[in-house]
Design a protein around this motif. Structure first.
Motif, PDB file in Angstrom:
ATOM      1  N   ILE A 289     -32.780   8.305  -6.562  1.00 18.65           N
ATOM      2  CA  ILE A 289     -33.192   7.162  -7.381  1.00 18.65           C
ATOM      3  C   ILE A 289     -33.777   7.719  -8.669  1.00 18.65           C
ATOM      4  O   ILE A 289     -34.517   8.697  -8.639  1.00 18.65           O
ATOM      5  CB  ILE A 289     -34.258   6.334  -6.634  1.00 18.65           C
ATOM      6  CG1 ILE A 289     -33.650   5.724  -5.363  1.00 18.65           C
ATOM      7  CG2 ILE A 289     -34.872   5.259  -7.530  1.00 18.65           C
ATOM      8  CD1 ILE A 289     -34.688   5.131  -4.418  1.00 18.65           C
ATOM      9  N   LYS A 290     -33.430   7.081  -9.809  1.00 27.20           N
ATOM     10  CA  LYS A 290     -33.962   7.559 -11.090  1.00 27.20           C
ATOM     11  C   LYS A 290     -34.861   6.498 -11.726  1.00 27.20           C
ATOM     12  O   LYS A 290     -34.450   5.343 -11.897  1.00 27.20           O
ATOM     13  CB  LYS A 290     -32.802   7.882 -12.049  1.00 27.20           C
ATOM     14  CG  LYS A 290     -33.235   8.273 -13.468  1.00 27.20           C
ATOM     15  CD  LYS A 290     -33.910   9.627 -13.522  1.00 27.20           C
ATOM     16  CE  LYS A 290     -34.551   9.921 -14.869  1.00 27.20           C
ATOM     17  NZ  LYS A 290     -33.630  10.327 -15.924  1.00 27.20           N
ATOM     18  N   LEU A 291     -36.083   6.905 -12.047  1.00 26.72           N
ATOM     19  CA  LEU A 291     -37.016   6.018 -12.754  1.00 26.72           C
ATOM     20  C   LEU A 291     -37.185   6.507 -14.188  1.00 26.72           C
ATOM     21  O   LEU A 291     -37.378   7.709 -14.420  1.00 26.72           O
ATOM     22  CB  LEU A 291     -38.378   6.006 -12.056  1.00 26.72           C
ATOM     23  CG  LEU A 291     -38.404   5.549 -10.598  1.00 26.72           C
ATOM     24  CD1 LEU A 291     -39.852   5.495 -10.101  1.00 26.72           C
ATOM     25  CD2 LEU A 291     -37.712   4.195 -10.421  1.00 26.72           C
TER      26      LEU A 291
ATOM     27  N   THR B 132     -29.003  20.301 -17.161  1.00 25.27           N
ATOM     28  CA  THR B 132     -28.708  20.447 -18.595  1.00 25.27           C
ATOM     29  C   THR B 132     -29.137  19.245 -19.428  1.00 25.27           C
ATOM     30  O   THR B 132     -29.424  19.390 -20.612  1.00 25.27           O
ATOM     31  CB  THR B 132     -27.187  20.597 -18.799  1.00 25.27           C
ATOM     32  OG1 THR B 132     -26.536  19.472 -18.188  1.00 25.27           O
ATOM     33  CG2 THR B 132     -26.684  21.895 -18.179  1.00 25.27           C
ATOM     34  N   ASP B 133     -29.129  18.057 -18.805  1.00 25.05           N
ATOM     35  CA  ASP B 133     -29.224  16.788 -19.549  1.00 25.05           C
ATOM     36  C   ASP B 133     -27.976  16.568 -20.414  1.00 25.05           C
ATOM     37  O   ASP B 133     -28.027  15.814 -21.390  1.00 25.05           O
ATOM     38  CB  ASP B 133     -30.488  16.707 -20.414  1.00 25.05           C
ATOM     39  CG  ASP B 133     -31.111  15.308 -20.390  1.00 25.05           C
ATOM     40  OD1 ASP B 133     -30.564  14.419 -19.711  1.00 25.05           O
ATOM     41  OD2 ASP B 133     -32.138  15.107 -21.059  1.00 25.05           O
ATOM     42  N   TRP B 134     -26.857  17.239 -20.046  1.00 21.14           N
ATOM     43  CA  TRP B 134     -25.575  16.975 -20.733  1.00 21.14           C
ATOM     44  C   TRP B 134     -25.361  15.460 -20.848  1.00 21.14           C
ATOM     45  O   TRP B 134     -25.656  14.753 -19.886  1.00 21.14           O
ATOM     46  CB  TRP B 134     -24.446  17.612 -19.895  1.00 21.14           C
ATOM     47  CG  TRP B 134     -23.108  17.643 -20.544  1.00 21.14           C
ATOM     48  CD1 TRP B 134     -22.571  18.666 -21.276  1.00 21.14           C
ATOM     49  CD2 TRP B 134     -22.115  16.610 -20.511  1.00 21.14           C
ATOM     50  NE1 TRP B 134     -21.312  18.319 -21.694  1.00 21.14           N
ATOM     51  CE2 TRP B 134     -21.001  17.062 -21.244  1.00 21.14           C
ATOM     52  CE3 TRP B 134     -22.051  15.337 -19.929  1.00 21.14           C
ATOM     53  CZ2 TRP B 134     -19.842  16.303 -21.418  1.00 21.14           C
ATOM     54  CZ3 TRP B 134     -20.908  14.565 -20.103  1.00 21.14           C
ATOM     55  CH2 TRP B 134     -19.823  15.050 -20.836  1.00 21.14           C
TER      56      TRP B 134
ATOM     57  N   ALA C 170     -28.385  19.649 -11.886  1.00 20.71           N
ATOM     58  CA  ALA C 170     -29.136  18.566 -11.243  1.00 20.71           C
ATOM     59  C   ALA C 170     -29.511  17.429 -12.190  1.00 20.71           C
ATOM     60  O   ALA C 170     -30.269  16.531 -11.800  1.00 20.71           O
ATOM     61  CB  ALA C 170     -30.397  19.136 -10.581  1.00 20.71           C
ATOM     62  N   HIS C 171     -28.990  17.448 -13.418  1.00 18.81           N
ATOM     63  CA  HIS C 171     -29.362  16.364 -14.347  1.00 18.81           C
ATOM     64  C   HIS C 171     -28.325  16.256 -15.467  1.00 18.81           C
ATOM     65  O   HIS C 171     -28.363  17.022 -16.436  1.00 18.81           O
ATOM     66  CB  HIS C 171     -30.759  16.640 -14.930  1.00 18.81           C
ATOM     67  CG  HIS C 171     -31.324  15.507 -15.731  1.00 18.81           C
ATOM     68  ND1 HIS C 171     -32.636  15.088 -15.615  1.00 18.81           N
ATOM     69  CD2 HIS C 171     -30.772  14.702 -16.684  1.00 18.81           C
ATOM     70  CE1 HIS C 171     -32.861  14.083 -16.433  1.00 18.81           C
ATOM     71  NE2 HIS C 171     -31.744  13.833 -17.110  1.00 18.81           N
ATOM     72  N   VAL C 172     -27.391  15.338 -15.301  1.00 22.06           N
ATOM     73  CA  VAL C 172     -26.441  15.035 -16.377  1.00 22.06           C
ATOM     74  C   VAL C 172     -26.364  13.517 -16.549  1.00 22.06           C
ATOM     75  O   VAL C 172     -26.919  12.760 -15.747  1.00 22.06           O
ATOM     76  CB  VAL C 172     -25.014  15.572 -16.085  1.00 22.06           C
ATOM     77  CG1 VAL C 172     -25.032  17.066 -15.875  1.00 22.06           C
ATOM     78  CG2 VAL C 172     -24.375  14.857 -14.895  1.00 22.06           C
ATOM     79  N   HIS C 173     -25.681  13.105 -17.611  1.00 24.74           N
ATOM     80  CA  HIS C 173     -25.435  11.677 -17.844  1.00 24.74           C
ATOM     81  C   HIS C 173     -23.946  11.433 -18.032  1.00 24.74           C
ATOM     82  O   HIS C 173     -23.228  12.296 -18.542  1.00 24.74           O
ATOM     83  CB  HIS C 173     -26.190  11.196 -19.089  1.00 24.74           C
ATOM     84  CG  HIS C 173     -27.673  11.222 -18.898  1.00 24.74           C
ATOM     85  ND1 HIS C 173     -28.358  10.207 -18.290  1.00 24.74           N
ATOM     86  CD2 HIS C 173     -28.591  12.167 -19.201  1.00 24.74           C
ATOM     87  CE1 HIS C 173     -29.647  10.517 -18.232  1.00 24.74           C
ATOM     88  NE2 HIS C 173     -29.812  11.706 -18.776  1.00 24.74           N
ATOM     89  N   LEU C 174     -23.507  10.238 -17.612  1.00 26.63           N
ATOM     90  CA  LEU C 174     -22.130   9.832 -17.883  1.00 26.63           C
ATOM     91  C   LEU C 174     -22.112   8.302 -17.949  1.00 26.63           C
ATOM     92  O   LEU C 174     -21.408   7.631 -17.223  1.00 26.63           O
ATOM     93  CB  LEU C 174     -21.183  10.361 -16.798  1.00 26.63           C
ATOM     94  CG  LEU C 174     -19.695  10.373 -17.176  1.00 26.63           C
ATOM     95  CD1 LEU C 174     -19.411  11.371 -18.294  1.00 26.63           C
ATOM     96  CD2 LEU C 174     -18.804  10.688 -15.975  1.00 26.63           C
TER      97      LEU C 174
ATOM     98  N   CYS D 185     -38.582  15.304 -14.308  1.00 30.62           N
ATOM     99  CA  CYS D 185     -37.547  15.734 -15.237  1.00 30.62           C
ATOM    100  C   CYS D 185     -38.184  16.433 -16.439  1.00 30.62           C
ATOM    101  O   CYS D 185     -39.290  16.094 -16.860  1.00 30.62           O
ATOM    102  CB  CYS D 185     -36.745  14.537 -15.736  1.00 30.62           C
ATOM    103  SG  CYS D 185     -35.892  13.662 -14.432  1.00 30.62           S
ATOM    104  N   HIS D 186     -37.470  17.407 -16.958  1.00 31.30           N
ATOM    105  CA  HIS D 186     -37.831  18.089 -18.219  1.00 31.30           C
ATOM    106  C   HIS D 186     -39.160  18.842 -18.122  1.00 31.30           C
ATOM    107  O   HIS D 186     -39.805  19.088 -19.142  1.00 31.30           O
ATOM    108  CB  HIS D 186     -37.883  17.098 -19.397  1.00 31.30           C
ATOM    109  CG  HIS D 186     -36.844  16.029 -19.329  1.00 31.30           C
ATOM    110  ND1 HIS D 186     -35.504  16.309 -19.264  1.00 31.30           N
ATOM    111  CD2 HIS D 186     -36.945  14.663 -19.256  1.00 31.30           C
ATOM    112  CE1 HIS D 186     -34.821  15.164 -19.184  1.00 31.30           C
ATOM    113  NE2 HIS D 186     -35.672  14.158 -19.164  1.00 31.30           N
ATOM    114  N   LEU D 187     -39.607  19.146 -16.886  1.00 25.45           N
ATOM    115  CA  LEU D 187     -40.878  19.839 -16.674  1.00 25.45           C
ATOM    116  C   LEU D 187     -42.005  19.174 -17.479  1.00 25.45           C
ATOM    117  O   LEU D 187     -42.971  19.804 -17.908  1.00 25.45           O
ATOM    118  CB  LEU D 187     -40.746  21.333 -17.058  1.00 25.45           C
ATOM    119  CG  LEU D 187     -41.837  22.292 -16.604  1.00 25.45           C
ATOM    120  CD1 LEU D 187     -41.954  22.361 -15.083  1.00 25.45           C
ATOM    121  CD2 LEU D 187     -41.599  23.701 -17.162  1.00 25.45           C
TER     122      LEU D 187
HETATM  123 ZN   LIG Z   1     -31.585  12.744 -18.854  1.00 31.96          ZN
END
Ligand SMILES: [Zn+2]
Length: 289
Positions: free
Chosen positions: A113-115, A245-247, A6-10, A180-182
């Motif tokens: 949406i990401k803030l 993961t925050d990959w 539920a959380h990656v970057h590209l 995110c990231h608790l």
């Molecule tokens: Zn992230």
């Protein structure tokens, strides 16, 4: 086990590429992510849109809205996007700015949406974000919020403290929010916000950054693991905790093993898969038709 990350970057962000090259040692390309997903039963990823206009510029006040996953020419079919918002441009851009964002939100591939609270120096309940929350309601999209430490020395962490989301959640009960990231290191505060508010979830991404040997040092350190376990046990809401993961900040397989060590096995199917379907209706639509 089928998994949703539920959380990656590209996105083309210099600090992510540098982390991939020097710390996590992953292949920071769509192909690299695809291979890691396939090898680990990850059937879908949710990518967090973020852009920088100059190398090393993140968090970038000039990045145009909407912020997307721009590392490759097109969004890979194993990813959905949470469209990133740059609040600095909301004020000056007026309706044209909102129209461009809305067009992106209407796509089947946009799951939320990401803030970037903390990276951008606004509280999440600031009126600058008011029109964004209206769009979230209109399109039935969750709002995913960076909370906790920032991966940049230019962040201001008073804006990313998880307690700031409490006021937002109370005033917008018809929107689902994801911490995110608790909220790390304020994981107990994040746990309380999740426990108290039915519309607040949390992801477990980005709790450590590095490769396998680096993770091994921390997974075997009880004080490190108990820091997170205490918060998860206090929240007692494994129906609202999401695997991520925050990959590229960590390899997918290493991160799965890490989260398996934090979560009781009876909740694996919720945390690794089902909760993401509940938070992201478009993920459910993509996977279940
Ligand atoms: Zn992230």
């Amino acid at each position: 086990m089928n998994i949703i990350d539920a959380h990656v970057h590209l996105s083309r962000i210099a600090s992510f590429q540098q982390t991939a090259d020097e710390l996590s040692l992953v292949d920071y390309t769509a192909d690299g992510l695809s291979k890691e997903f396939a090898a680990n039963g990850v059937v879908l990823g949710i990518g967090m849109g973020v852009n920088e206009t100059a190398e090393g510029g993140f968090p970038d006040r000039h990045a145009a809205n909407p912020m997307t996953l721009n590392l490759e020419d097109k969004l890979p079919n194993f990813l959905l996007e949470c469209t990133g918002i740059n609040p600095y441009l909301l004020e000056s851009g007026g309706q044209a700015e909102l129209d461009r964002i809305e067009k992106r939100l209407s796509l089947d591939s946009t799951a939320g949406i990401k803030l970037y609270a903390g990276y951008y120096h606004f509280y999440v309940y600031d009126k600058i974000y008011g029109p964004i929350y209206e769009l979230a309601k209109q399109y039935n999209l969750p709002v995913v919020i960076h909370t906790g430490d920032t991966y940049s020395k230019d962040g201001l962490i008073k804006y990313s403290h998880p307690l700031t989301v409490d006021e937002l959640a109370v005033s917008h009960r018809d929107i689902n929010f994801v911490l995110c990231h608790l909220g790390d290191p304020w994981v107990m505060d994040a746990a309380e916000v999740v426990r108290k508010n039915p519309n607040v979830y949390a992801d477990l991404s980005g709790l450590q950054v590095g490769d396998g040997p680096f993770f091994q040092r921390f997974v075997t350190e009880p004080l490190f693991m108990d820091h997170f376990r205490r918060a998860l046990i206090y929240a007692d809401h494994y129906d609202k905790i999401l695997f991520g993961t925050d990959w590229p900040l960590a390899p997918v397989e290493i991160y799965i093993r890490f989260v398996e060590a934090l979560v009781p096995e009876s909740f694996y199917s919720s945390v690794f898969y089902e909760n993401a379907l509940n938070v992201f209706p478009k993920a459910r639509k993509r996977l279940e038709g």
